[in-house]
Design a protein around this motif. Structure first.
Motif, PDB file in Angstrom:
ATOM      1  N   LYS A   1     -10.072 -21.268  11.266  1.00 49.20           N
ATOM      2  CA  LYS A   1      -9.128 -21.717  10.215  1.00 49.20           C
ATOM      3  C   LYS A   1      -7.562 -21.511  10.741  1.00 49.20           C
ATOM      4  CE  LYS A   1     -12.274 -21.864   6.909  1.00 49.20           C
ATOM      5  NZ  LYS A   1     -12.019 -20.828   5.593  1.00 49.20           N
ATOM      6  N   ALA A   2      -7.099 -20.441  11.831  1.00 47.80           N
ATOM      7  CA  ALA A   2      -5.967 -20.186  12.014  1.00 47.80           C
ATOM      8  C   ALA A   2      -6.380 -19.314  13.382  1.00 47.80           C
ATOM      9  CB  ALA A   2      -5.586 -19.043  11.150  1.00 47.80           C
ATOM     10  N   ILE A   3      -5.567 -19.670  14.589  1.00 50.70           N
ATOM     11  CA  ILE A   3      -6.057 -18.765  15.782  1.00 50.70           C
ATOM     12  C   ILE A   3      -4.685 -18.634  16.664  1.00 50.70           C
ATOM     13  CG2 ILE A   3      -8.208 -20.253  16.643  1.00 50.70           C
ATOM     14  CD1 ILE A   3      -5.909 -21.936  18.606  1.00 50.70           C
ATOM     15  N   SER A   4      -4.322 -16.848  16.756  1.00 53.96           N
ATOM     16  CA  SER A   4      -2.899 -16.685  17.523  1.00 53.96           C
ATOM     17  C   SER A   4      -3.301 -17.151  18.954  1.00 53.96           C
ATOM     18  CB  SER A   4      -3.263 -15.314  17.091  1.00 53.96           C
ATOM     19  OG  SER A   4      -2.282 -15.048  18.043  1.00 53.96           O
TER      20      SER A   4
ATOM     21  N   ILE B   1     -12.962 -22.624  27.528  1.00 53.51           N
ATOM     22  CA  ILE B   1     -11.415 -22.765  26.542  1.00 53.51           C
ATOM     23  C   ILE B   1     -11.488 -21.283  25.935  1.00 53.51           C
ATOM     24  CG2 ILE B   1     -11.609 -22.840  23.902  1.00 53.51           C
ATOM     25  CD1 ILE B   1     -14.432 -24.953  24.645  1.00 53.51           C
ATOM     26  N   LEU B   2      -9.949 -21.464  25.562  1.00 54.49           N
ATOM     27  CA  LEU B   2      -9.172 -19.545  25.501  1.00 54.49           C
ATOM     28  C   LEU B   2      -9.477 -19.348  24.181  1.00 54.49           C
ATOM     29  CD1 LEU B   2      -6.246 -20.956  27.613  1.00 54.49           C
ATOM     30  CD2 LEU B   2      -8.487 -18.984  27.993  1.00 54.49           C
ATOM     31  N   GLY B   3      -8.503 -17.932  23.416  1.00 43.39           N
ATOM     32  CA  GLY B   3      -7.586 -17.538  22.228  1.00 43.39           C
ATOM     33  C   GLY B   3      -9.256 -16.716  21.874  1.00 43.39           C
ATOM     34  N   TRP B   4      -8.651 -15.357  22.131  1.00 44.02           N
ATOM     35  CA  TRP B   4      -9.444 -14.048  21.365  1.00 44.02           C
ATOM     36  C   TRP B   4      -8.783 -14.286  19.969  1.00 44.02           C
ATOM     37  CZ3 TRP B   4      -8.075 -16.133  26.439  1.00 44.02           C
ATOM     38  CH2 TRP B   4      -9.338 -16.883  27.245  1.00 44.02           C
ATOM     39  N   ASP B   5      -8.685 -13.957  19.206  1.00 41.54           N
ATOM     40  CA  ASP B   5      -7.167 -13.799  18.515  1.00 41.54           C
ATOM     41  C   ASP B   5      -7.132 -15.059  17.001  1.00 41.54           C
ATOM     42  OD1 ASP B   5      -6.299 -11.639  17.663  1.00 41.54           O
ATOM     43  OD2 ASP B   5      -4.518 -12.261  18.499  1.00 41.54           O
TER      44      ASP B   5
ATOM     45  N   GLU C   1      -3.271 -17.296   8.322  1.00 46.07           N
ATOM     46  CA  GLU C   1      -2.384 -16.768   9.031  1.00 46.07           C
ATOM     47  C   GLU C   1      -1.721 -15.900   9.209  1.00 46.07           C
ATOM     48  OE1 GLU C   1      -2.520 -19.576   6.722  1.00 46.07           O
ATOM     49  OE2 GLU C   1      -2.345 -21.146   7.732  1.00 46.07           O
ATOM     50  N   GLN C   2      -1.494 -15.307   8.273  1.00 45.95           N
ATOM     51  CA  GLN C   2      -1.264 -13.635   8.262  1.00 45.95           C
ATOM     52  C   GLN C   2      -1.727 -13.035   9.553  1.00 45.95           C
ATOM     53  OE1 GLN C   2       0.099 -12.814   4.215  1.00 45.95           O
ATOM     54  NE2 GLN C   2       2.311 -13.323   5.260  1.00 45.95           N
ATOM     55  N   ALA C   3      -3.645 -13.339   8.861  1.00 43.53           N
ATOM     56  CA  ALA C   3      -4.211 -12.507   9.260  1.00 43.53           C
ATOM     57  C   ALA C   3      -4.729 -12.364  10.790  1.00 43.53           C
ATOM     58  CB  ALA C   3      -5.431 -12.424   8.365  1.00 43.53           C
ATOM     59  N   ALA C   4      -4.706 -14.358  11.233  1.00 42.29           N
ATOM     60  CA  ALA C   4      -4.908 -14.396  12.829  1.00 42.29           C
ATOM     61  C   ALA C   4      -4.131 -14.194  13.372  1.00 42.29           C
ATOM     62  CB  ALA C   4      -5.001 -15.921  12.373  1.00 42.29           C
ATOM     63  N   ALA C   5      -3.048 -13.828  13.023  1.00 39.92           N
ATOM     64  CA  ALA C   5      -1.613 -13.388  14.394  1.00 39.92           C
ATOM     65  C   ALA C   5      -2.109 -11.703  14.703  1.00 39.92           C
ATOM     66  CB  ALA C   5      -0.016 -13.338  12.822  1.00 39.92           C
ATOM     67  N   MET C   6      -3.165 -10.820  13.818  1.00 41.73           N
ATOM     68  CA  MET C   6      -2.679  -9.195  14.182  1.00 41.73           C
ATOM     69  C   MET C   6      -3.955  -9.056  14.489  1.00 41.73           C
ATOM     70  SD  MET C   6      -0.578  -9.271  12.340  1.00 41.73           S
ATOM     71  CE  MET C   6      -0.655  -7.489  13.351  1.00 41.73           C
TER      72      MET C   6
ATOM     73  N   GLU D   1       7.769 -18.892  28.039  1.00 47.22           N
ATOM     74  CA  GLU D   1       9.442 -18.586  27.961  1.00 47.22           C
ATOM     75  C   GLU D   1       9.910 -16.914  27.272  1.00 47.22           C
ATOM     76  OE1 GLU D   1      11.182 -22.164  26.826  1.00 47.22           O
ATOM     77  OE2 GLU D   1      10.057 -23.902  28.458  1.00 47.22           O
ATOM     78  N   LYS D   2       9.023 -16.498  26.819  1.00 46.40           N
ATOM     79  CA  LYS D   2       9.438 -15.139  26.517  1.00 46.40           C
ATOM     80  C   LYS D   2      10.371 -15.536  24.992  1.00 46.40           C
ATOM     81  CE  LYS D   2       8.466 -12.803  30.307  1.00 46.40           C
ATOM     82  NZ  LYS D   2       6.806 -12.141  30.728  1.00 46.40           N
ATOM     83  N   ARG D   3       9.656 -16.661  24.091  1.00 44.43           N
ATOM     84  CA  ARG D   3      11.183 -16.599  23.026  1.00 44.43           C
ATOM     85  C   ARG D   3      10.145 -16.106  21.853  1.00 44.43           C
ATOM     86  NH1 ARG D   3      11.797 -22.784  22.331  1.00 44.43           N
ATOM     87  NH2 ARG D   3      10.099 -23.576  23.537  1.00 44.43           N
ATOM     88  N   MET D   4       9.580 -15.327  21.697  1.00 41.99           N
ATOM     89  CA  MET D   4       9.056 -15.530  20.543  1.00 41.99           C
ATOM     90  C   MET D   4       9.169 -14.266  19.814  1.00 41.99           C
ATOM     91  SD  MET D   4       7.139 -16.961  19.198  1.00 41.99           S
ATOM     92  CE  MET D   4       6.624 -15.820  17.807  1.00 41.99           C
ATOM     93  N   VAL D   5       9.602 -13.615  18.897  1.00 41.27           N
ATOM     94  CA  VAL D   5       9.993 -12.689  17.922  1.00 41.27           C
ATOM     95  C   VAL D   5       8.317 -12.671  17.503  1.00 41.27           C
ATOM     96  CG1 VAL D   5      10.626 -11.239  16.818  1.00 41.27           C
ATOM     97  CG2 VAL D   5      11.847 -13.519  18.259  1.00 41.27           C
ATOM     98  N   GLY D   6       7.558 -11.446  17.524  1.00 35.85           N
ATOM     99  CA  GLY D   6       6.174 -11.036  16.460  1.00 35.85           C
ATOM    100  C   GLY D   6       5.566 -11.982  17.281  1.00 35.85           C
ATOM    101  N   LYS D   7       5.086 -13.048  16.546  1.00 38.09           N
ATOM    102  CA  LYS D   7       3.474 -13.535  16.121  1.00 38.09           C
ATOM    103  C   LYS D   7       3.743 -14.819  16.361  1.00 38.09           C
ATOM    104  CE  LYS D   7       0.183 -12.380  17.689  1.00 38.09           C
ATOM    105  NZ  LYS D   7      -0.646 -12.863  18.964  1.00 38.09           N
ATOM    106  N   LEU D   8       2.830 -15.606  16.973  1.00 40.28           N
ATOM    107  CA  LEU D   8       2.572 -17.172  17.148  1.00 40.28           C
ATOM    108  C   LEU D   8       1.274 -17.760  16.673  1.00 40.28           C
ATOM    109  CD1 LEU D   8       4.088 -19.957  17.431  1.00 40.28           C
ATOM    110  CD2 LEU D   8       3.622 -19.812  19.462  1.00 40.28           C
ATOM    111  N   VAL D   9       1.211 -18.550  15.408  1.00 44.57           N
ATOM    112  CA  VAL D   9       0.035 -18.968  14.711  1.00 44.57           C
ATOM    113  C   VAL D   9       0.051 -20.177  15.085  1.00 44.57           C
ATOM    114  CG1 VAL D   9      -2.039 -18.632  12.646  1.00 44.57           C
ATOM    115  CG2 VAL D   9      -0.858 -16.428  14.242  1.00 44.57           C
ATOM    116  N   LEU D  10      -1.961 -20.618  14.753  1.00 44.72           N
ATOM    117  CA  LEU D  10      -1.495 -22.128  15.316  1.00 44.72           C
ATOM    118  C   LEU D  10      -2.480 -22.700  13.463  1.00 44.72           C
ATOM    119  CD1 LEU D  10      -0.758 -22.445  17.308  1.00 44.72           C
ATOM    120  CD2 LEU D  10      -2.067 -24.087  18.138  1.00 44.72           C
ATOM    121  N   SER D  11      -2.503 -23.510  13.019  1.00 45.59           N
ATOM    122  CA  SER D  11      -3.543 -23.640  11.790  1.00 45.59           C
ATOM    123  C   SER D  11      -3.551 -24.912  11.363  1.00 45.59           C
ATOM    124  CB  SER D  11      -2.805 -22.273  10.722  1.00 45.59           C
ATOM    125  OG  SER D  11      -2.389 -23.105  10.031  1.00 45.59           O
ATOM    126  N   GLY D  12      -4.549 -25.313  10.732  1.00 46.32           N
ATOM    127  CA  GLY D  12      -4.353 -26.501  10.112  1.00 46.32           C
ATOM    128  C   GLY D  12      -5.120 -27.494  10.663  1.00 46.32           C
TER     129      GLY D  12
END
Lengths: 335, 335
Positions: B38-41, B62-66, B120-125, B324-335
């Motif tokens: 449902k959502a990936i980080s 295929i990447l993604g382990w979160d 989404e909140q859960a996938a970030a963690m 580019e190290k622009r993140m604060v906290g976590k980034l998630v994709l969903s939908g």
């Protein structure tokens, strides 16, 4: 009183590298005991400090932080020992040491002499035992729960290695020692090593032959870790721990630590004293525990060579033997 | 099923660095569950593997382990979950990941989704929480007994740093975070940092200003340790511990570790899985503990940015932001 010390950093072949001196008996502070020195041990740290080029403020510099003797006077604020007590002691390497007739020390550095050891056998033990005990218990955090786990001790025939072998064997770990000579192989087995291999050859195939193809749980490196770095990275199991007690002669690649989530820990006996840590009393506690372990026969003295009398000529001979890495076990001066 | 992957290692600016694919639904093994994603980080490890030049045997990669999703089928030998269960999961980075519609995983990698978090909140963690939990509890060996001790978290605003801040604050440690931007300063304080300083400036005078002239008990470095090596050696207290989670970009001088008897430990979430260690069940245990900590409000999601839908274009955008190290906290994709 008589003492042996130096005014200049010189190679051990120079007759002035260690000289006979006449100095005053140290002034006893209220929290110190005065010990008449009966036997002293020589350690690599002595030769390193003698060869140092650092500026030391007060000369003559007197070495030696490992010995046995008898308490002849006590400061008014001391409360552990009485005059006449036979004791073992370490010392504070930032100050002058015990290569002399009388040394003044805080009780922190002193413990009762094991009753079943001679002054010479006892003098061989304090420094290496505190270092080995800290490495095994306080740095690698080993305990009875680690029964059956494997510990590779690189250079198991030296001072610290031979005590660490006894301590680990007493915890029922499987100890693999490394040595270069037949004398040290026998010595290591006598100290409790289950397997002894040669560090003059590649360690990995030797570990495989002895059933450690999957590596070892712990490593204690009593030698420059630089030439052993790659082999340690291979030999250590995932989540294993490595303890170093000798400085690395070169820069190392710490990246392999990550793949197996490895712990690397350094041990120096002087840390608690130098930094006046809250737990510096642990030093005295370990000396006391060790003394009892000797009394109970759990630990045996690793003394293998005694020279006498205590004077500059004998001490130069002792430094030379240490520097040439000719020792098996420990070297003591007495008389 | 739809998936996002690649056949060639290419820079993220290249439209073929990540592409939309149609692949078969993975064959479910008897010890696996099949999860509808449902959502990936997105984590730094994804960008590192995408940029790798190592030979990988089976393409597409295929990447993604979160992520988070719902169990839609279970192998006959599974016994923890039922179909219909909402779950969070990590994965095995040596295999293909979850940037796709369905992923097959051993139950070891799966835990119940915290009920009070969105997908989404859960996938970030999962990945950052397992890494931070292992760093705090299994590597630095912190526990309730360390109440009041100080922990310097270098880069406390990133994925692992922001969970580690929450975990350490929950153990009542005094947490000093380091950040470069005003947004991450606020974010770190919200996560429980007592003090936040700037890693764009010399850390030592800032630590002094905040009362840490004698150094800190622990350091967790969520950044290349190479540029921070000398400052870490100064900032750490005698007998302190340093945990690294990022590879060093250069060789380091390990000699200063000795003077203070310092412990250096590395943390990688993949170690237990990769080496099939006896305690690999700990991975599942930590995921479960973490899920309960979210349910109990002890941990809060560090999600700060959601992109959608899940396709190659969005994933390329996500990789670019991470690189580019622009993140604060976590980034998630969903939908």
């Amino acid at each position: 009183m008589k003492a042996v010390g130096f005014y200049k950093y010189l190679p051990i072949s120079d007759v002035n590298s260690l000289i006979d001196l006449e100095v005053s008996i140290p002034k006893l502070e209220s929290n110190q005991v005065l010990i008449e020195v009966k036997a002293i041990s020589v350690n690599p740290i002595d030769t390193k400090i003698r060869a140092s080029k650092l500026q030391i403020k007060s000369f003559p510099r007197i070495l030696g932080w490992d010995g046995a003797g008898t308490i002849v006077a006590r400061g008014v604020k001391t409360n552990v020992f009485n005059t006449g007590d036979d004791v073992i002691f370490t010392g504070d390497i930032s100050k002058n040491g015990s290569n002399c007739q009388y040394v003044a020390l805080e009780e922190l550095f002193v413990a009762p002499k094991p009753k079943n050891l001679t002054f010479e056998q006892a003098a061989a033990m304090p420094l290496t035992t505190v270092t080995a005990y800290e490495a095994i218990y306080d740095r690698l955090l080993l305990s009875a729960k680690d029964k059956g786990k494997s510990l590779l001790i690189i250079n198991s025939g030296g001072g610290v290695g031979s005590v660490a072998t006894q301590l680990a064997a007493n915890l029922n770990l499987r100890v693999i020692g490394t040595v270069s000579r037949i004398e040290t192989e026998e010595f290591s087995k006598k100290n409790g090593a289950d397997v002894v291999i040669k560090h003059t050859h590649d360690l990995i195939p030797q570990l495989e032959v002895h059933g450690f193809s999957n590596g070892v749980d712990y490593i204690l490196a009593n030698y420059d870790p630089y030439p052993y770095w790659d082999v340690m990275m291979k030999a250590i199991k995932p989540q294993g721990k490595i303890c170093l007690i000798v400085d690395s002669s070169g820069l190392v690649d710490i990246r392999p630590l990550k793949d197996k989530s490895i712990t690397l820990v350094s041990e120096m006996m002087a840390t608690r004293i130098k930094y006046d840590t809250e737990d510096k009393g642990r030093h005295h506690e370990i000396l006391k525990i060790a003394s009892k372990m000797f009394d109970d026969g759990i630990l045996k003295s690793t003394l293998t060579k005694t020279l006498s009398p205590i004077n500059a000529a004998t001490l130069r001979e002792a430094h030379k033997i240490i520097e040439e890495k000719r020792m098996v076990g420990k070297l003591v001066l007495s008389g």
